[in-house]
Motif scaffolding. Structure first.
Motif, PDB file in Angstrom:
ATOM      1  N   ARG A 111      66.545  32.939  74.359  1.00 47.04           N
ATOM      2  CA  ARG A 111      67.069  34.283  74.664  1.00 47.04           C
ATOM      3  C   ARG A 111      67.609  34.400  76.091  1.00 47.04           C
ATOM      4  NH1 ARG A 111      65.617  34.327  69.797  1.00 47.04           N
ATOM      5  NH2 ARG A 111      65.335  36.240  68.609  1.00 47.04           N
ATOM      6  N   ILE A 112      67.870  33.271  76.744  1.00 46.96           N
ATOM      7  CA  ILE A 112      68.451  33.317  78.088  1.00 46.96           C
ATOM      8  C   ILE A 112      69.857  33.896  78.048  1.00 46.96           C
ATOM      9  CG2 ILE A 112      69.270  31.846  79.991  1.00 46.96           C
ATOM     10  CD1 ILE A 112      66.887  30.003  79.431  1.00 46.96           C
ATOM     11  N   ASP A 113      70.564  33.717  76.923  1.00 47.77           N
ATOM     12  CA  ASP A 113      71.932  34.247  76.837  1.00 47.77           C
ATOM     13  C   ASP A 113      71.986  35.767  76.962  1.00 47.77           C
ATOM     14  OD1 ASP A 113      70.635  34.447  74.310  1.00 47.77           O
ATOM     15  OD2 ASP A 113      72.579  34.744  73.330  1.00 47.77           O
ATOM     16  N   GLU A 114      70.844  36.453  76.740  1.00 49.14           N
ATOM     17  CA  GLU A 114      70.810  37.911  76.817  1.00 49.14           C
ATOM     18  C   GLU A 114      70.589  38.424  78.250  1.00 49.14           C
ATOM     19  OE1 GLU A 114      71.321  39.461  74.057  1.00 49.14           O
ATOM     20  OE2 GLU A 114      70.648  38.173  72.406  1.00 49.14           O
ATOM     21  N   LEU A 115      70.203  37.560  79.178  1.00 48.11           N
ATOM     22  CA  LEU A 115      69.781  38.024  80.506  1.00 48.11           C
ATOM     23  C   LEU A 115      70.859  38.788  81.279  1.00 48.11           C
ATOM     24  CD1 LEU A 115      67.564  35.040  81.733  1.00 48.11           C
ATOM     25  CD2 LEU A 115      66.839  37.268  80.869  1.00 48.11           C
ATOM     26  N   PRO A 116      72.158  38.425  81.210  1.00 54.10           N
ATOM     27  CA  PRO A 116      73.150  39.210  81.945  1.00 54.10           C
ATOM     28  C   PRO A 116      73.213  40.681  81.530  1.00 54.10           C
ATOM     29  CG  PRO A 116      74.067  37.081  81.346  1.00 54.10           C
ATOM     30  CD  PRO A 116      72.751  37.205  80.634  1.00 54.10           C
ATOM     31  N   GLN A 117      72.640  41.014  80.374  1.00 53.58           N
ATOM     32  CA  GLN A 117      72.642  42.419  79.955  1.00 53.58           C
ATOM     33  C   GLN A 117      71.762  43.295  80.839  1.00 53.58           C
ATOM     34  OE1 GLN A 117      71.892  42.572  75.635  1.00 53.58           O
ATOM     35  NE2 GLN A 117      72.867  40.560  75.545  1.00 53.58           N
ATOM     36  N   ILE A 118      70.974  42.660  81.708  1.00 49.37           N
ATOM     37  CA  ILE A 118      70.216  43.428  82.700  1.00 49.37           C
ATOM     38  C   ILE A 118      71.172  44.278  83.530  1.00 49.37           C
ATOM     39  CG2 ILE A 118      68.775  43.239  84.779  1.00 49.37           C
ATOM     40  CD1 ILE A 118      67.530  40.723  83.529  1.00 49.37           C
ATOM     41  N   PHE A 119      72.362  43.742  83.798  1.00 51.32           N
ATOM     42  CA  PHE A 119      73.359  44.506  84.568  1.00 51.32           C
ATOM     43  C   PHE A 119      73.882  45.682  83.752  1.00 51.32           C
ATOM     44  CE2 PHE A 119      73.525  40.190  86.375  1.00 51.32           C
ATOM     45  CZ  PHE A 119      73.203  40.493  87.691  1.00 51.32           C
ATOM     46  N   ARG A 135      61.917  62.894  78.476  1.00 53.87           N
ATOM     47  CA  ARG A 135      61.822  61.576  77.848  1.00 53.87           C
ATOM     48  C   ARG A 135      62.921  60.654  78.379  1.00 53.87           C
ATOM     49  NH1 ARG A 135      63.506  56.928  75.184  1.00 53.87           N
ATOM     50  NH2 ARG A 135      61.660  56.049  74.223  1.00 53.87           N
ATOM     51  N   ASP A 136      64.150  61.159  78.519  1.00 57.34           N
ATOM     52  CA  ASP A 136      65.263  60.345  79.010  1.00 57.34           C
ATOM     53  C   ASP A 136      65.032  59.892  80.447  1.00 57.34           C
ATOM     54  OD1 ASP A 136      66.494  60.642  76.588  1.00 57.34           O
ATOM     55  OD2 ASP A 136      67.862  62.222  77.228  1.00 57.34           O
ATOM     56  N   THR A 137      64.461  60.781  81.273  1.00 54.99           N
ATOM     57  CA  THR A 137      64.196  60.429  82.668  1.00 54.99           C
ATOM     58  C   THR A 137      63.133  59.345  82.758  1.00 54.99           C
ATOM     59  OG1 THR A 137      64.755  62.683  83.369  1.00 54.99           O
ATOM     60  CG2 THR A 137      63.500  61.332  84.912  1.00 54.99           C
ATOM     61  N   ALA A 138      62.039  59.505  81.991  1.00 54.21           N
ATOM     62  CA  ALA A 138      60.980  58.500  81.989  1.00 54.21           C
ATOM     63  C   ALA A 138      61.505  57.161  81.475  1.00 54.21           C
ATOM     64  CB  ALA A 138      59.812  58.972  81.135  1.00 54.21           C
ATOM     65  N   LYS A 139      62.335  57.209  80.443  1.00 55.05           N
ATOM     66  CA  LYS A 139      62.912  55.990  79.878  1.00 55.05           C
ATOM     67  C   LYS A 139      63.805  55.286  80.900  1.00 55.05           C
ATOM     68  CE  LYS A 139      64.457  53.487  76.213  1.00 55.05           C
ATOM     69  NZ  LYS A 139      63.640  52.503  75.489  1.00 55.05           N
ATOM     70  N   ARG A 140      64.603  56.077  81.637  1.00 53.29           N
ATOM     71  CA  ARG A 140      65.507  55.500  82.635  1.00 53.29           C
ATOM     72  C   ARG A 140      64.722  54.828  83.765  1.00 53.29           C
ATOM     73  NH1 ARG A 140      69.766  52.661  83.454  1.00 53.29           N
ATOM     74  NH2 ARG A 140      70.981  53.180  85.304  1.00 53.29           N
ATOM     75  N   LEU A 141      63.675  55.477  84.235  1.00 56.07           N
ATOM     76  CA  LEU A 141      62.846  54.893  85.283  1.00 56.07           C
ATOM     77  C   LEU A 141      62.175  53.607  84.799  1.00 56.07           C
ATOM     78  CD1 LEU A 141      61.192  58.123  86.766  1.00 56.07           C
ATOM     79  CD2 LEU A 141      62.961  56.708  87.830  1.00 56.07           C
ATOM     80  N   PHE A 142      61.708  53.620  83.553  1.00 57.98           N
ATOM     81  CA  PHE A 142      61.105  52.428  82.950  1.00 57.98           C
ATOM     82  C   PHE A 142      62.118  51.290  82.889  1.00 57.98           C
ATOM     83  CE2 PHE A 142      60.372  49.878  79.115  1.00 57.98           C
ATOM     84  CZ  PHE A 142      59.072  49.450  79.314  1.00 57.98           C
ATOM     85  N   ASP A 143      63.343  51.599  82.472  1.00 64.69           N
ATOM     86  CA  ASP A 143      64.396  50.588  82.379  1.00 64.69           C
ATOM     87  C   ASP A 143      64.692  49.961  83.736  1.00 64.69           C
ATOM     88  OD1 ASP A 143      64.725  50.912  79.670  1.00 64.69           O
ATOM     89  OD2 ASP A 143      66.327  52.384  79.856  1.00 64.69           O
ATOM     90  N   LEU A 144      64.831  50.796  84.763  1.00 60.94           N
ATOM     91  CA  LEU A 144      65.155  50.293  86.091  1.00 60.94           C
ATOM     92  C   LEU A 144      64.027  49.431  86.647  1.00 60.94           C
ATOM     93  CD1 LEU A 144      66.820  53.473  87.634  1.00 60.94           C
ATOM     94  CD2 LEU A 144      67.963  51.383  86.887  1.00 60.94           C
ATOM     95  N   LEU A 145      62.779  49.856  86.409  1.00 63.12           N
ATOM     96  CA  LEU A 145      61.629  49.097  86.907  1.00 63.12           C
ATOM     97  C   LEU A 145      61.530  47.740  86.229  1.00 63.12           C
ATOM     98  CD1 LEU A 145      59.047  49.089  88.653  1.00 63.12           C
ATOM     99  CD2 LEU A 145      57.834  50.100  86.718  1.00 63.12           C
ATOM    100  N   VAL A 146      61.594  47.719  84.892  1.00 57.38           N
ATOM    101  CA  VAL A 146      61.471  46.462  84.150  1.00 57.38           C
ATOM    102  C   VAL A 146      62.654  45.541  84.446  1.00 57.38           C
ATOM    103  CG1 VAL A 146      61.406  45.440  81.847  1.00 57.38           C
ATOM    104  CG2 VAL A 146      60.098  47.503  82.317  1.00 57.38           C
ATOM    105  N   SER A 147      63.855  46.099  84.513  1.00 62.92           N
ATOM    106  CA  SER A 147      65.045  45.280  84.751  1.00 62.92           C
ATOM    107  C   SER A 147      65.030  44.674  86.147  1.00 62.92           C
ATOM    108  CB  SER A 147      66.306  46.128  84.555  1.00 62.92           C
ATOM    109  OG  SER A 147      66.381  46.609  83.238  1.00 62.92           O
ATOM    110  N   ALA A 148      64.593  45.444  87.135  1.00 64.33           N
ATOM    111  CA  ALA A 148      64.516  44.912  88.497  1.00 64.33           C
ATOM    112  C   ALA A 148      63.517  43.754  88.560  1.00 64.33           C
ATOM    113  CB  ALA A 148      64.115  46.022  89.465  1.00 64.33           C
ATOM    114  N   ALA A 149      62.373  43.926  87.914  1.00 65.55           N
ATOM    115  CA  ALA A 149      61.370  42.855  87.897  1.00 65.55           C
ATOM    116  C   ALA A 149      61.909  41.623  87.173  1.00 65.55           C
ATOM    117  CB  ALA A 149      60.094  43.356  87.225  1.00 65.55           C
ATOM    118  N   MET A 150      62.580  41.831  86.040  1.00 65.19           N
ATOM    119  CA  MET A 150      63.140  40.712  85.288  1.00 65.19           C
ATOM    120  C   MET A 150      64.220  39.994  86.087  1.00 65.19           C
ATOM    121  SD  MET A 150      61.819  40.169  82.276  1.00 65.19           S
ATOM    122  CE  MET A 150      63.150  39.328  81.423  1.00 65.19           C
ATOM    123  N   LEU A 151      65.031  40.752  86.824  1.00 63.34           N
ATOM    124  CA  LEU A 151      66.113  40.153  87.602  1.00 63.34           C
ATOM    125  C   LEU A 151      65.556  39.253  88.694  1.00 63.34           C
ATOM    126  CD1 LEU A 151      69.183  40.106  87.796  1.00 63.34           C
ATOM    127  CD2 LEU A 151      69.046  41.981  89.437  1.00 63.34           C
TER     128      LEU A 151
END
Length: 464
Positions: A362-370, A271-287
């Motif tokens: 919610r633009i103030d939250e965007l730096p949390q992508i890092f 579950r942690d591995t799938a969650k981490r991959l999901f986070d990286l994929l979504v964050s990269a797209a959002m960035l």
């Protein structure tokens, strides 16, 4: 309720989504048939239609979800409904035009698509009118019997009174269990000596809710409840009922033994591995999408007030480990010049003009992508709080520490389900949603939260 990956989805909502998916996909076939008079005479370059119908249905369902059109707790009127439909279909027209440009194989022809688009809009308007009428007559409501008439049963009555239009539960009556004090409407108390299985059969009950606090005195009809369960009647603990109906774990109705024995609260390497991959994929797209927005926000912050563009603050993460969170600065530099942490209030005077806009969007939250890339946060999870508040709330609110068993998130179930928290009472209510997420978290629930986050951003819900 239907349960997908441990998350409850109302049956009437599921049926609405399926019907509107068929309307959206079918409109492509109908529009092309109307344009070329016969689907069999469609030019070869436009066939096959199935991938195009599926693409249109998926795009529109996603936009309608993000616009809040599948939020059963929304209480807007006809005008607000038309506004959200207009927004969804306006964005849909833009999105499909871009898809046609980048993926020409999806093109169905300008005339055929405009016909399909109009038919889809008419079909959705019709489905919504029928759904409102259908919900009004109580179709698909579950006939429910509540065991108990005390304060716990009163919580059920109060909840259903607030959600009479959207709830799928119809309480037929309350069956007293020896208590002398009744906290529910006396007219709805069933004064009968009829055996429970016969009563359930006569009233056509589908579900029994146990709302009795003390069951050690022998008053609970255990054998009768077992017979009902073996006859196909659902029997629910009060905590499980609130979990299903409200999407949170109600603190005053649950205990540690229920948390230990109930399904959920799973953690594991997979579950942690799938969650981490999901986070990286979504964050990269959002960035990639948000870099221009972040650059403009940084420039506006710098021009309006002196001080750093980014705001760094210590927060409590998974395992109660502290980390530094990144946000765009939305307040003046000396917002806490006395050194004492304070909740942000409604129309807070410390918020700058640019800060008010980036908070609303919610633009103030965007730096949390890092922070997500560094592994301190997840894209979806409980909101991280400051150590000062965590220490205080852990002493005041039971099970508060449970929320730190998963990574905190940029957005979360509590953020999309409850307004901005600015007090200890708000923190308690938000904790109930955080506990639901910790218990039932999955990639499916994460996707649901992302869609609902778009709704929060579009309509500015819970902004301070």
């Amino acid at each position: 309720m239907i349960r997908f990956f441990r998350h409850y989805v109302p049956l009437n909502l599921l049926l609405l989504v399926l019907i509107e998916a068929l309307i959206l996909g079918g409109s492509i076939y109908a529009g092309v048939s109307a344009r070329f008079l016969d689907v069999n005479t469609v030019p070869k370059e436009l066939a096959p239609l199935l991938p195009k119908a599926l693409t249109f249905a998926i795009v529109m369902l996603g936009l309608m979800t993000a616009s809040g059109l599948y939020d059963l707790e929304w209480q807007g009127g006809i005008r607000a409904l038309l506004q959200r439909l207009g927004l969804s279909f306006g964005l849909g027209l833009i999105t499909m035009s871009l898809l046609f440009y980048f993926f020409p194989d999806l093109l169905v022809g300008r005339g055929a698509f405009l016909l399909s688009f109009g038919l889809a809009l008419l079909g959705i308007l019709l489905s919504r009118a029928l759904f409102i009428r259908w919900a009004g007559v109580g179709a698909l409501k579950t006939r429910t019997l509540v065991i108990g008439t005390g304060s716990r049963a009163a919580h059920i009555e109060a909840m259903l009174a607030k959600r009479s239009r959207t709830s799928n539960v119809q309480v037929v009556g309350y069956l007293p269990m020896g208590g002398s004090h009744h906290f529910v409407d006396h007219a709805r108390i069933l004064d009968t000596d009829e055996p429970l299985p016969e009563l359930v059969q006569r009233l056509q009950i589908s579900e029994i809710i146990l709302a009795v606090r003390d069951r050690r005195g022998g008053g609970m009809p255990v054998q009768d409840l077992l017979r009902c369960k073996l006859n196909g009647i659902r029997v629910l603990e009060l905590s499980s009922f609130f979990e299903r109906e409200n999407g949170h774990l109600q603190l005053d109705s649950m205990n540690a033994s229920w948390m230990i024995l109930s399904e959920g609260f799973h953690q594991g390497m997979l579950r942690d591995t799938a969650k981490r991959l999901f986070d990286l994929l979504v964050s990269a797209a959002m960035l990639v999408v948000c870099l221009p927005i972040m650059a403009i926000a940084a420039l506006l912050i710098k021009l309006e007030s002196p001080g750093p563009v980014l705001y760094r603050q210590e927060r409590v993460g998974q395992g109660c480990r502290n980390f530094t969170i990144l946000k765009f600065r939305s307040m003046c530099v000396d917002a806490e010049k006395d050194g004492k942490p304070r909740w942000a209030g409604q129309n807070d005077s410390r918020v700058t003009l640019t800060g008010r806009f980036i908070r609303r969007t919610r633009i103030d939250e965007l730096p949390q992508i890092f922070n997500v890339f560094l592994g301190d946060m997840s894209f979806v999870g409980p909101r991280p709080e400051r150590p000062y508040f965590v220490q205080d709330l852990t002493q005041k609110i039971p099970y508060y520490g449970v929320r730190h068993t998963v990574k905190p998130g940029i957005t979360g179930w509590a953020q999309v389900r409850y307004p901005y928290g600015a007090s200890d009472e708000d923190a308690m209510h938000k904790l109930q949603y955080d506990l639901y997420y910790v218990k039932n978290h999955s990639l499916f629930l994460d996707l649901m939260i992302l869609f609902q986050t778009a709704q929060v951003v579009l309509w500015g819900k819970g902004v301070r």
